[in-house]
Design a protein around this motif. Structure first.
Motif, PDB file in Angstrom:
ATOM      1  N   GLU A 140     -12.129  -4.244  47.353  1.00 24.73           N
ATOM      2  CA  GLU A 140     -13.229  -4.931  48.029  1.00 24.73           C
ATOM      3  C   GLU A 140     -12.928  -4.983  49.520  1.00 24.73           C
ATOM      4  O   GLU A 140     -11.897  -5.502  49.943  1.00 24.73           O
ATOM      5  N   LYS A 141     -13.790  -4.415  50.330  1.00 20.29           N
ATOM      6  CA  LYS A 141     -13.542  -4.312  51.765  1.00 20.29           C
ATOM      7  C   LYS A 141     -14.581  -5.120  52.520  1.00 20.29           C
ATOM      8  O   LYS A 141     -15.766  -5.016  52.274  1.00 20.29           O
ATOM      9  N   GLU A 142     -14.127  -5.956  53.455  1.00 20.18           N
ATOM     10  CA  GLU A 142     -15.070  -6.605  54.351  1.00 20.18           C
ATOM     11  C   GLU A 142     -15.178  -5.744  55.604  1.00 20.18           C
ATOM     12  O   GLU A 142     -14.252  -5.014  55.960  1.00 20.18           O
ATOM     13  N   PRO A 143     -16.326  -5.759  56.279  1.00 17.56           N
ATOM     14  CA  PRO A 143     -16.495  -4.911  57.463  1.00 17.56           C
ATOM     15  C   PRO A 143     -15.446  -5.237  58.527  1.00 17.56           C
ATOM     16  O   PRO A 143     -15.080  -6.387  58.723  1.00 17.56           O
ATOM     17  N   VAL A 144     -14.981  -4.192  59.180  1.00 21.28           N
ATOM     18  CA  VAL A 144     -14.001  -4.338  60.242  1.00 21.28           C
ATOM     19  C   VAL A 144     -14.695  -4.088  61.577  1.00 21.28           C
ATOM     20  O   VAL A 144     -15.431  -3.125  61.729  1.00 21.28           O
ATOM     21  N   TYR A 145     -14.468  -4.956  62.555  1.00 19.50           N
ATOM     22  CA  TYR A 145     -15.037  -4.832  63.897  1.00 19.50           C
ATOM     23  C   TYR A 145     -16.563  -4.891  63.904  1.00 19.50           C
ATOM     24  O   TYR A 145     -17.197  -4.423  64.824  1.00 19.50           O
ATOM     25  N   TYR A 146     -17.167  -5.420  62.872  1.00 16.33           N
ATOM     26  CA  TYR A 146     -18.591  -5.710  62.928  1.00 16.33           C
ATOM     27  C   TYR A 146     -18.750  -7.159  63.333  1.00 16.33           C
ATOM     28  O   TYR A 146     -17.980  -8.019  62.930  1.00 16.33           O
ATOM     29  N   SER A 147     -19.730  -7.423  64.149  1.00 17.62           N
ATOM     30  CA  SER A 147     -19.944  -8.784  64.617  1.00 17.62           C
ATOM     31  C   SER A 147     -20.284  -9.707  63.462  1.00 17.62           C
ATOM     32  O   SER A 147     -21.045  -9.344  62.571  1.00 17.62           O
ATOM     33  N   ARG A 148     -19.725 -10.890  63.498  1.00 13.53           N
ATOM     34  CA  ARG A 148     -20.081 -11.879  62.491  1.00 13.53           C
ATOM     35  C   ARG A 148     -21.247 -12.720  62.966  1.00 13.53           C
ATOM     36  O   ARG A 148     -21.721 -13.594  62.271  1.00 13.53           O
ATOM     37  N   LYS A 149     -21.678 -12.488  64.202  1.00  8.05           N
ATOM     38  CA  LYS A 149     -22.856 -13.171  64.727  1.00  8.05           C
ATOM     39  C   LYS A 149     -24.028 -12.208  64.708  1.00  8.05           C
ATOM     40  O   LYS A 149     -23.868 -11.001  64.571  1.00  8.05           O
TER      41      LYS A 149
ATOM     42  N   LYS B 235     -17.272  -6.985  74.175  1.00  5.88           N
ATOM     43  CA  LYS B 235     -18.085  -8.093  73.682  1.00  5.88           C
ATOM     44  C   LYS B 235     -18.666  -7.770  72.313  1.00  5.88           C
ATOM     45  O   LYS B 235     -18.717  -6.604  71.900  1.00  5.88           O
ATOM     46  N   SER B 236     -19.139  -8.787  71.636  1.00 10.84           N
ATOM     47  CA  SER B 236     -19.731  -8.590  70.313  1.00 10.84           C
ATOM     48  C   SER B 236     -20.855  -9.585  70.093  1.00 10.84           C
ATOM     49  O   SER B 236     -21.055 -10.519  70.872  1.00 10.84           O
ATOM     50  N   GLY B 237     -21.594  -9.356  69.021  1.00 15.47           N
ATOM     51  CA  GLY B 237     -22.617 -10.301  68.594  1.00 15.47           C
ATOM     52  C   GLY B 237     -23.684 -10.560  69.638  1.00 15.47           C
ATOM     53  O   GLY B 237     -24.137  -9.667  70.347  1.00 15.47           O
ATOM     54  N   GLU B 238     -24.080 -11.822  69.757  1.00 17.20           N
ATOM     55  CA  GLU B 238     -25.163 -12.199  70.654  1.00 17.20           C
ATOM     56  C   GLU B 238     -24.815 -11.938  72.120  1.00 17.20           C
ATOM     57  O   GLU B 238     -25.687 -11.648  72.936  1.00 17.20           O
ATOM     58  N   ALA B 239     -23.528 -12.039  72.471  1.00 18.52           N
ATOM     59  CA  ALA B 239     -23.112 -11.789  73.852  1.00 18.52           C
ATOM     60  C   ALA B 239     -23.371 -10.338  74.233  1.00 18.52           C
ATOM     61  O   ALA B 239     -23.855 -10.039  75.329  1.00 18.52           O
ATOM     62  N   LEU B 240     -23.056  -9.416  73.321  1.00 17.63           N
ATOM     63  CA  LEU B 240     -23.315  -8.001  73.576  1.00 17.63           C
ATOM     64  C   LEU B 240     -24.806  -7.723  73.581  1.00 17.63           C
ATOM     65  O   LEU B 240     -25.310  -6.944  74.402  1.00 17.63           O
ATOM     66  N   ASP B 241     -25.522  -8.375  72.671  1.00 22.77           N
ATOM     67  CA  ASP B 241     -26.980  -8.242  72.612  1.00 22.77           C
ATOM     68  C   ASP B 241     -27.621  -8.664  73.929  1.00 22.77           C
ATOM     69  O   ASP B 241     -28.479  -7.968  74.483  1.00 22.77           O
ATOM     70  N   GLU B 242     -27.192  -9.809  74.444  1.00 20.36           N
ATOM     71  CA  GLU B 242     -27.750 -10.326  75.691  1.00 20.36           C
ATOM     72  C   GLU B 242     -27.445  -9.393  76.857  1.00 20.36           C
ATOM     73  O   GLU B 242     -28.308  -9.141  77.710  1.00 20.36           O
ATOM     74  N   LEU B 243     -26.223  -8.864  76.884  1.00 22.15           N
ATOM     75  CA  LEU B 243     -25.853  -7.942  77.953  1.00 22.15           C
ATOM     76  C   LEU B 243     -26.719  -6.694  77.907  1.00 22.15           C
ATOM     77  O   LEU B 243     -27.242  -6.251  78.943  1.00 22.15           O
ATOM     78  N   TYR B 244     -26.884  -6.116  76.718  1.00 19.36           N
ATOM     79  CA  TYR B 244     -27.677  -4.892  76.589  1.00 19.36           C
ATOM     80  C   TYR B 244     -29.122  -5.123  77.029  1.00 19.36           C
ATOM     81  O   TYR B 244     -29.729  -4.262  77.676  1.00 19.36           O
ATOM     82  N   ASN B 245     -29.663  -6.275  76.705  1.00 20.12           N
ATOM     83  CA  ASN B 245     -31.062  -6.558  77.047  1.00 20.12           C
ATOM     84  C   ASN B 245     -31.292  -6.726  78.552  1.00 20.12           C
ATOM     85  O   ASN B 245     -32.430  -6.645  79.014  1.00 20.12           O
ATOM     86  N   THR B 246     -30.221  -6.959  79.299  1.00 18.39           N
ATOM     87  CA  THR B 246     -30.381  -7.184  80.734  1.00 18.39           C
ATOM     88  C   THR B 246     -30.082  -5.951  81.582  1.00 18.39           C
ATOM     89  O   THR B 246     -30.399  -5.946  82.778  1.00 18.39           O
TER      90      THR B 246
ATOM     91  N   GLY C  45     -26.501  -9.833  66.262  1.00 20.32           N
ATOM     92  CA  GLY C  45     -26.448  -9.031  67.481  1.00 20.32           C
ATOM     93  C   GLY C  45     -25.883  -7.654  67.225  1.00 20.32           C
ATOM     94  O   GLY C  45     -25.705  -7.235  66.083  1.00 20.32           O
ATOM     95  N   LEU C  46     -25.593  -6.940  68.303  1.00 26.11           N
ATOM     96  CA  LEU C  46     -25.113  -5.571  68.216  1.00 26.11           C
ATOM     97  C   LEU C  46     -23.685  -5.519  67.686  1.00 26.11           C
ATOM     98  O   LEU C  46     -22.897  -6.447  67.878  1.00 26.11           O
ATOM     99  N   GLU C  47     -23.378  -4.402  67.043  1.00 29.00           N
ATOM    100  CA  GLU C  47     -22.035  -4.176  66.521  1.00 29.00           C
ATOM    101  C   GLU C  47     -21.031  -4.061  67.664  1.00 29.00           C
ATOM    102  O   GLU C  47     -21.305  -3.463  68.707  1.00 29.00           O
ATOM    103  N   CYS C  48     -19.859  -4.639  67.474  1.00 31.14           N
ATOM    104  CA  CYS C  48     -18.808  -4.529  68.473  1.00 31.14           C
ATOM    105  C   CYS C  48     -18.280  -3.093  68.509  1.00 31.14           C
ATOM    106  O   CYS C  48     -17.944  -2.518  67.475  1.00 31.14           O
TER     107      CYS C  48
END
Length: 562
Positions: A17-26, A365-376, A28-31
């Motif tokens: 059973e594998k949990e995702p590695v380096y995927y954002s837990r928030k 960055k990851s999650g919402e922080a990366l999402d916000e950066l990309y949108n700007t 937003g965009l994948e880290c």
């Protein structure tokens, strides 16, 4: 043995059973941090697992270049552009593929490695004074000029039949495309009076190369068009015979424009002087101020955009200047002459601050922080200018001079003689969410400087590409290749030897997944990095060659036929 070991490990983990590695837990965009992380080189060829069938005619080396080491000891680089050059090779022959990589043995790499700290300044990172020096020596080092790096981490280029890796300083390194061994370092300034050249030269069918480089002297800055002739004998020295075709004065000699590439038609060089400016005084005082070279780049949209055109054979600079709204461009697509006009295509940003966005801090960055950066941040779009060549005293004022029936671009002569241009978008409005297109490529061998139809590129829905695009610049038809969780590199078109149409051939791209590593240990999952082979006409997958090796995201590359 290595392949067998990889298959065994993969089977062992298949049912865990594998949990995702380096995927954002928030949300937003994948880290994408693992794609900008230091890796080890792979100096011996590793056999890839091929799925599908690679065309028998496809034989050669797919070479790529980019940053692959982001720290030495406790010192870390600040910007993506700073990482040490790592060269990659996918060798294709008889339907099989091997992968290898080697760090460029530049002086920067060797010096940093010897001291296990950053000793040479890069674009976004200022090397701090050696702590072994005395206090006085460290103080006096602040008054020294920054020395240009020889960390050639941008592209593979070709001069006189030899391959080099290059960046934007005055240094290149000759590289053996079969072994990736670092060869002789070449200094542009030993041959012509320039302080560097771009990593994107253009080539005429006969092998003549053209490039651009700045020169800095007592009279300020000049933009120089460079010609490197074809090789005349096997013992001819490196850049022997290189000459400056002409020099273009900037609007402000102490604040010239930054440029990464330029355009070329059959007879002309097209240069965009953009509002992304280099403050020369800030470069001269960088060490004194304790700032990196990147601090000297500023976005100054009030200066607008000026397009210069020069005849590449005679060196004559056209007296007319073409003006447009503020834009930033890194990569030009193609340029061709048609019925008294230059049609000039490029990828454009509306804001030049994108270069300051690509810091390691932002890329991790990851999650919402990366999402916000990309949108700007500004998004790249493919556009077309039409530049009228014949401007006379009786040329009409305040009316569109573009008479080409296939383009809606506008060029208007003003009363002061300036030509103001409005570009045409090379896509339909309902495609805007898809066509954040960068890293453009065409069938260069057959259609560079000619009227063309098909543009290939990367689509960005994150800070780095998430899809591959094929765009018909006439009909605006768009084809997309995308696989969730994977990030493709710049697409390279390789023509079929039996092809008769523009898109007869294949597209090569290195496709990477960040979901493979935990810390410094490889985690065997269903996600592999792979060389992707697409049929260029249908834009569908032909085959992929998987390698269980961590590969960082890079910049540019070439395919060398064998």
């Amino acid at each position: 043995m290595a392949d067998h070991f990889s298959r065994v490990l993969k089977q062992l983990f298949r049912n865990t059973e594998k949990e995702p590695v380096y995927y954002s837990r928030k949300k937003g965009l994948e880290c994408i941090a693992p794609l900008m992380t230091t890796v080890e080189e792979t100096p011996e060829p590793v056999t890839a697992t091929v799925k599908g069938k690679i065309p028998n005619w496809l034989r050669g080396n797919f070479l790529r270049n980019g940053p692959g080491k982001f720290e030495f000891g406790n010192d870390k680089y600040n910007h993506w552009f700073d990482g040490m050059a790592l060269m990659h090779q996918f060798r294709i022959a008889e339907g099989s593929v091997t992968y290898m990589s080697k760090f460029l043995r530049s002086e920067s790499y060797k010096t940093n490695s010897a001291y296990n700290r950053i000793m040479v300044s890069e674009f976004g990172t200022l090397a701090m004074p050696d702590p072994c020096k005395s206090i006085f020596e460290r103080f006096m080092s602040r008054f020294e000029m920054l020395k240009p790096t020889d960390n050639d981490n941008v592209n593979f280029v070709l001069y006189k039949g030899d391959y080099y890796v290059s960046t934007e300083t005055n240094f290149m390194h000759k590289v053996n495309p079969n072994t990736l061994e670092t060869g002789e370092k070449v200094d542009w300034s030993k041959y012509i009076a320039v302080n560097g050249a771009t990593a994107h030269p253009h080539y005429d069918p006969d092998g003549t190369s053209y490039n651009m480089g700045n020169s800095y002297g007592k009279n300020g800055t000049m933009y120089n068009i460079i010609e490197v002739p074809v090789q005349k004998s096997e013992d001819e020295d490196k850049l022997e015979g290189a000459r400056i075709v002409c020099s273009i004065p900037p609007q402000d000699k102490m604040r010239p424009s930054y440029y990464h590439s330029f355009g070329m038609s059959k007879n002309y060089i097209i240069f965009i002087e953009q509002p992304l400016k280099i403050n020369i005084m800030k470069i001269l005082t960088a060490k004194l101020r304790g700032k990196s070279l990147s601090s000297a780049l500023t976005w100054e949209p009030e200066t607008n955009t000026v397009i210069h055109v020069a005849h590449k054979h005679t060196g004559q600079i056209l007296p007319v200047k073409y003006y447009s709204k503020p834009l930033t461009t890194f990569h030009q697509i193609n340029a061709f002459e048609d019925n008294g006009f230059i049609v000039f295509d490029l990828c454009s940003f509306d804001d030049g601050n994108i270069v300051h966005t690509l810091t390691m801090q932002n890329l991790h960055k990851s999650g919402e922080a990366l999402d916000e950066l990309y949108n700007t941040i500004p998004k790249p779009t493919p556009i077309r200018f039409v530049l009228p060549l014949s401007i006379k005293s009786d040329t009409p004022i305040e009316q569109n001079l573009n008479t080409l029936p296939y383009s809606t671009a506008v060029a208007i002569r003003k009363a002061d003689g300036k030509i103001w241009c409005k570009s045409e978008n090379l896509y339909d409005a309902d495609m805007m969410h898809e066509v954040n297109l960068e890293f453009p490529q065409i069938n260069y061998k057959s259609y560079n400087t000619k009227k063309y139809t098909f543009l290939y590129g990367c689509g960005l829905s994150s800070l780095i590409p998430t899809s591959l695009l094929k765009l018909d610049v006439n009909t605006k038809e768009l084809k997309v290749w995308k696989e969730e969780g994977y990030y493709p590199s710049e697409p390279i078109f390789v023509p079929s030897p039996q092809g008769t149409e523009e898109d007869d051939g294949v597209i090569l791209s290195t496709v990477l997944s960040p979901n493979q590593v935990t810390g410094n240990q490889l985690r065997i999952t269903e996600s592999y990095n792979f060389l992707l082979v697409l049929d260029a006409k249908s834009f569908t997958e032909v085959s992929r060659a998987e390698v269980p090796i961590q590969i960082p995201f890079g910049f540019h590359g070439v395919f060398t036929q064998r």
